[in-house]
Design a protein around this motif. Structure first.
Motif, PDB file in Angstrom:
ATOM      1  N   SER A 135      -1.536 -17.512 -22.875  1.00  0.00           N
ATOM      2  CA  SER A 135      -1.525 -16.238 -23.118  1.00  0.00           C
ATOM      3  C   SER A 135      -3.056 -16.034 -23.115  1.00  0.00           C
ATOM      4  O   SER A 135      -4.480 -16.887 -23.619  1.00  0.00           O
ATOM      5  CB  SER A 135      -1.198 -15.635 -23.629  1.00  0.00           C
ATOM      6  N   ARG A 136      -3.724 -14.941 -23.017  1.00  0.00           N
ATOM      7  CA  ARG A 136      -4.830 -13.949 -23.484  1.00  0.00           C
ATOM      8  C   ARG A 136      -5.530 -14.863 -25.114  1.00  0.00           C
ATOM      9  O   ARG A 136      -6.341 -15.597 -25.330  1.00  0.00           O
ATOM     10  CB  ARG A 136      -5.082 -13.003 -23.300  1.00  0.00           C
ATOM     11  N   GLU A 137      -4.515 -14.460 -26.167  1.00  0.00           N
ATOM     12  CA  GLU A 137      -4.644 -14.365 -27.162  1.00  0.00           C
ATOM     13  C   GLU A 137      -5.472 -15.459 -27.965  1.00  0.00           C
ATOM     14  O   GLU A 137      -5.082 -16.330 -28.728  1.00  0.00           O
ATOM     15  CB  GLU A 137      -3.622 -13.395 -27.903  1.00  0.00           C
ATOM     16  N   GLU A 138      -4.014 -16.656 -27.184  1.00  0.00           N
ATOM     17  CA  GLU A 138      -4.086 -17.954 -27.520  1.00  0.00           C
ATOM     18  C   GLU A 138      -5.115 -18.315 -26.708  1.00  0.00           C
ATOM     19  O   GLU A 138      -5.826 -19.777 -27.844  1.00  0.00           O
ATOM     20  CB  GLU A 138      -2.583 -18.923 -27.255  1.00  0.00           C
ATOM     21  N   LEU A 139      -5.499 -18.876 -26.023  1.00  0.00           N
ATOM     22  CA  LEU A 139      -6.615 -19.244 -25.297  1.00  0.00           C
ATOM     23  C   LEU A 139      -8.349 -18.355 -25.970  1.00  0.00           C
ATOM     24  O   LEU A 139      -8.964 -20.073 -26.255  1.00  0.00           O
ATOM     25  CB  LEU A 139      -7.296 -18.586 -23.946  1.00  0.00           C
ATOM     26  N   LEU A 140      -8.461 -17.703 -26.617  1.00  0.00           N
ATOM     27  CA  LEU A 140      -9.306 -17.090 -27.433  1.00  0.00           C
ATOM     28  C   LEU A 140      -8.970 -17.324 -28.791  1.00  0.00           C
ATOM     29  O   LEU A 140     -10.411 -18.122 -29.248  1.00  0.00           O
ATOM     30  CB  LEU A 140      -9.178 -15.882 -26.952  1.00  0.00           C
ATOM     31  N   GLU A 141      -8.411 -17.475 -29.299  1.00  0.00           N
ATOM     32  CA  GLU A 141      -8.002 -17.799 -30.244  1.00  0.00           C
ATOM     33  C   GLU A 141      -8.705 -19.826 -30.590  1.00  0.00           C
ATOM     34  O   GLU A 141      -9.515 -20.072 -31.495  1.00  0.00           O
ATOM     35  CB  GLU A 141      -6.584 -17.837 -31.161  1.00  0.00           C
ATOM     36  N   ASN A 142      -8.627 -20.004 -29.550  1.00  0.00           N
ATOM     37  CA  ASN A 142      -8.035 -22.036 -29.632  1.00  0.00           C
ATOM     38  C   ASN A 142     -10.041 -21.949 -29.412  1.00  0.00           C
ATOM     39  O   ASN A 142     -10.521 -22.603 -29.543  1.00  0.00           O
ATOM     40  CB  ASN A 142      -7.609 -22.447 -28.232  1.00  0.00           C
ATOM     41  N   ALA A 196      -2.451 -16.849 -17.705  1.00  0.00           N
ATOM     42  CA  ALA A 196      -1.331 -16.754 -18.570  1.00  0.00           C
ATOM     43  C   ALA A 196      -0.073 -17.438 -17.182  1.00  0.00           C
ATOM     44  O   ALA A 196       0.523 -17.899 -18.000  1.00  0.00           O
ATOM     45  CB  ALA A 196      -0.794 -15.549 -18.486  1.00  0.00           C
ATOM     46  N   TRP A 197      -0.796 -17.495 -15.932  1.00  0.00           N
ATOM     47  CA  TRP A 197       0.083 -17.934 -15.108  1.00  0.00           C
ATOM     48  C   TRP A 197       0.248 -19.169 -15.221  1.00  0.00           C
ATOM     49  O   TRP A 197       1.345 -19.786 -14.911  1.00  0.00           O
ATOM     50  CB  TRP A 197      -0.098 -17.295 -13.712  1.00  0.00           C
ATOM     51  N   ARG A 198      -0.743 -20.054 -15.822  1.00  0.00           N
ATOM     52  CA  ARG A 198      -0.874 -21.818 -15.499  1.00  0.00           C
ATOM     53  C   ARG A 198      -0.410 -21.491 -16.694  1.00  0.00           C
ATOM     54  O   ARG A 198      -0.500 -23.216 -17.403  1.00  0.00           O
ATOM     55  CB  ARG A 198      -2.393 -22.020 -15.004  1.00  0.00           C
ATOM     56  N   GLY A 199      -0.433 -20.732 -18.250  1.00  0.00           N
ATOM     57  CA  GLY A 199       0.945 -20.966 -19.356  1.00  0.00           C
ATOM     58  C   GLY A 199      -0.277 -20.986 -20.208  1.00  0.00           C
ATOM     59  O   GLY A 199       0.009 -21.976 -21.056  1.00  0.00           O
ATOM     60  N   ARG A 247       0.441  -1.848   0.111  1.00  0.00           N
ATOM     61  CA  ARG A 247       0.210  -0.137  -0.082  1.00  0.00           C
ATOM     62  C   ARG A 247       1.107   1.728   0.210  1.00  0.00           C
ATOM     63  O   ARG A 247       0.022   1.994   0.030  1.00  0.00           O
ATOM     64  CB  ARG A 247      -0.988  -0.330   1.282  1.00  0.00           C
ATOM     65  N   THR A 248       1.540   1.351   0.559  1.00  0.00           N
ATOM     66  CA  THR A 248       2.334   2.168   0.141  1.00  0.00           C
ATOM     67  C   THR A 248       4.313   2.840  -0.933  1.00  0.00           C
ATOM     68  O   THR A 248       5.071   3.288  -0.342  1.00  0.00           O
ATOM     69  CB  THR A 248       3.105   2.385   1.691  1.00  0.00           C
ATOM     70  N   GLY A 249       4.177   1.194  -1.717  1.00  0.00           N
ATOM     71  CA  GLY A 249       4.699   1.483  -3.222  1.00  0.00           C
ATOM     72  C   GLY A 249       5.879   1.361  -2.751  1.00  0.00           C
ATOM     73  O   GLY A 249       6.762   1.791  -3.713  1.00  0.00           O
ATOM     74  N   GLN A 250       6.236   0.041  -1.570  1.00  0.00           N
ATOM     75  CA  GLN A 250       7.447  -0.449  -1.911  1.00  0.00           C
ATOM     76  C   GLN A 250       8.059  -1.104  -2.772  1.00  0.00           C
ATOM     77  O   GLN A 250       8.737  -1.280  -3.155  1.00  0.00           O
ATOM     78  CB  GLN A 250       7.545  -1.554  -0.546  1.00  0.00           C
ATOM     79  N   VAL A 251       7.054  -1.776  -3.888  1.00  0.00           N
ATOM     80  CA  VAL A 251       7.479  -2.843  -4.824  1.00  0.00           C
ATOM     81  C   VAL A 251       7.570  -1.736  -5.942  1.00  0.00           C
ATOM     82  O   VAL A 251       7.265  -1.202  -7.134  1.00  0.00           O
ATOM     83  CB  VAL A 251       5.892  -3.348  -5.315  1.00  0.00           C
ATOM     84  N   ILE A 252       8.588  -2.255  -6.779  1.00  0.00           N
ATOM     85  CA  ILE A 252       9.122  -0.973  -7.899  1.00  0.00           C
ATOM     86  C   ILE A 252       8.368  -1.881  -8.564  1.00  0.00           C
ATOM     87  O   ILE A 252       8.122  -1.073  -9.519  1.00  0.00           O
ATOM     88  CB  ILE A 252      10.423  -1.017  -8.065  1.00  0.00           C
ATOM     89  N   SER A 253       8.359  -3.007  -9.378  1.00  0.00           N
ATOM     90  CA  SER A 253       8.104  -3.327 -10.412  1.00  0.00           C
ATOM     91  C   SER A 253       7.390  -4.625 -10.103  1.00  0.00           C
ATOM     92  O   SER A 253       8.212  -5.683  -9.370  1.00  0.00           O
ATOM     93  CB  SER A 253       8.490  -3.067 -11.559  1.00  0.00           C
ATOM     94  N   MET A 254       6.354  -4.957 -11.033  1.00  0.00           N
ATOM     95  CA  MET A 254       6.743  -6.643 -11.189  1.00  0.00           C
ATOM     96  C   MET A 254       6.103  -7.131 -12.489  1.00  0.00           C
ATOM     97  O   MET A 254       5.207  -6.415 -13.373  1.00  0.00           O
ATOM     98  CB  MET A 254       5.020  -6.509 -10.227  1.00  0.00           C
ATOM     99  N   SER A 255       5.851  -8.249 -12.965  1.00  0.00           N
ATOM    100  CA  SER A 255       5.403  -9.066 -14.345  1.00  0.00           C
ATOM    101  C   SER A 255       5.683 -10.236 -14.492  1.00  0.00           C
ATOM    102  O   SER A 255       5.530 -11.138 -13.171  1.00  0.00           O
ATOM    103  CB  SER A 255       6.742  -8.758 -15.151  1.00  0.00           C
ATOM    104  N   LEU A 256       4.268 -10.862 -14.934  1.00  0.00           N
ATOM    105  CA  LEU A 256       3.948 -12.564 -15.247  1.00  0.00           C
ATOM    106  C   LEU A 256       4.167 -12.458 -16.058  1.00  0.00           C
ATOM    107  O   LEU A 256       4.206 -12.082 -17.149  1.00  0.00           O
ATOM    108  CB  LEU A 256       2.474 -12.115 -14.706  1.00  0.00           C
TER     109      LEU A 256
END
Length: 280
Positions: A186-193, A181-184, A60-69
């Motif tokens: 991506s949004r684009e691949e899942l929707l296309e399939n 996406a975390w489980r393997g 809540r105080t902004g200590q996380v500089i960045s996060m990527s998934l």
């Protein structure tokens, strides 16, 4: 950084940074959707409840500089009490290709799942789909998760990992596709399939509605003439005025000596009817 008996030691308070990632919720519960709350509940069920609380203030105080998934891995940089930020990693067991094929077939069999996901929602029934496939959308045991941080705290999750968990839960609130996406997938691949599978299912349904009769089953009727089809005739407008037909068509955009062609034709129509009456 301060010195203790000539040895550098971390400051008592974390290094403050500008522009860090912060939670939208400033107090109370972090997760807003059922699927995000479910993720937090899963982590708490592993005995992490008390340790997760330690990271909420960091988030809540902004200590996380960045996060990527990315596939099966979340990586975050968090400012702590040392000049160098700590790196926290949360890994999850991803589904393999065969498991994803089974999941996609099950999801495509019900159009409501695709429609809800496109609307940014995760239908609660979706967990049942995974259960029927002997899979789980969210990890059920610590064996499916891995957590590590470069900070000196040996317990997991430390407050840096806990802050990452809260920000991850909030990102799931915003976009449920990040769970997949975390489980393997991506949004684009899942929707296309899913679109491809939905198209195949519709084609199968249409073929089922119109069964094909084998030739050997209809040889006795092969040379029969098909029944005549009745073609509906349009309603006719009955009128006693012979020139009324001219009023049923669009007016001709022509004039002869400043008179409309329609007006010139009316006497001719009336004369033809009178002539027909005299001949009978």
């Amino acid at each position: 950084m301060v010195e203790w008996h000539g040895v550098p030691r971390p400051a008592a308070h974390p290094v403050r940074i500008d522009g860090g990632l912060t939670l939208r919720s400033k107090r109370g519960e972090v997760a807003q959707t059922w699927w995000s709350r479910r993720f937090i509940e899963v982590l708490e069920s592993f005995g992490m409840a008390s340790r997760l609380e330690r990271g909420r203030a960091y988030a809540r105080t902004g200590q996380v500089i960045s996060m990527s998934l990315s596939t099966s891995l979340v990586v975050a940089l968090i400012a702590g009490t040392r000049p160098e930020p700590y790196r926290a990693r949360i890994g999850v067991k991803k589904f393999n290709d065969e498991e994803w094929r089974r999941i996609e077939r099950a999801l495509a069999s019900q159009a409501i799942f695709t429609a809800k996901l496109l609307a940014g929602e995760m239908p609660p029934e979706i967990e049942g789909v995974f259960t029927e496939l002997d899979l789980t959308l969210f990890p059920e045991t610590m064996r499916e998760l891995s957590m590590d941080c470069t900070c000196p705290d040996w317990q997991a999750p430390c407050k840096h990992l806990a802050a990452t968990c809260y920000l991850l839960a909030e990102s799931f609130d915003t976009d449920p596709f990040e769970i997949f996406a975390w489980r393997g997938r991506s949004r684009e691949e899942l929707l296309e399939n899913l679109r491809g599978l939905r198209g195949s299912l519709k084609a199968q349904e249409q073929r089922a509605e119109k069964p094909v009769v084998a030739l050997e089953d209809c040889l006795d009727r092969y040379w029969e003439q098909p029944p005549a089809q009745t073609v509906p005739t349009p309603d006719l407008v009955v009128t006693h005025h012979p020139d009324a037909l001219l009023d049923q068509v669009d007016p001709l955009p022509l004039e002869v000596r400043k008179r409309k062609v329609v007006d010139l034709l009316r006497p001719a129509y009336r004369a033809m009817v009178k002539g027909a009456n005299r001949s009978t």
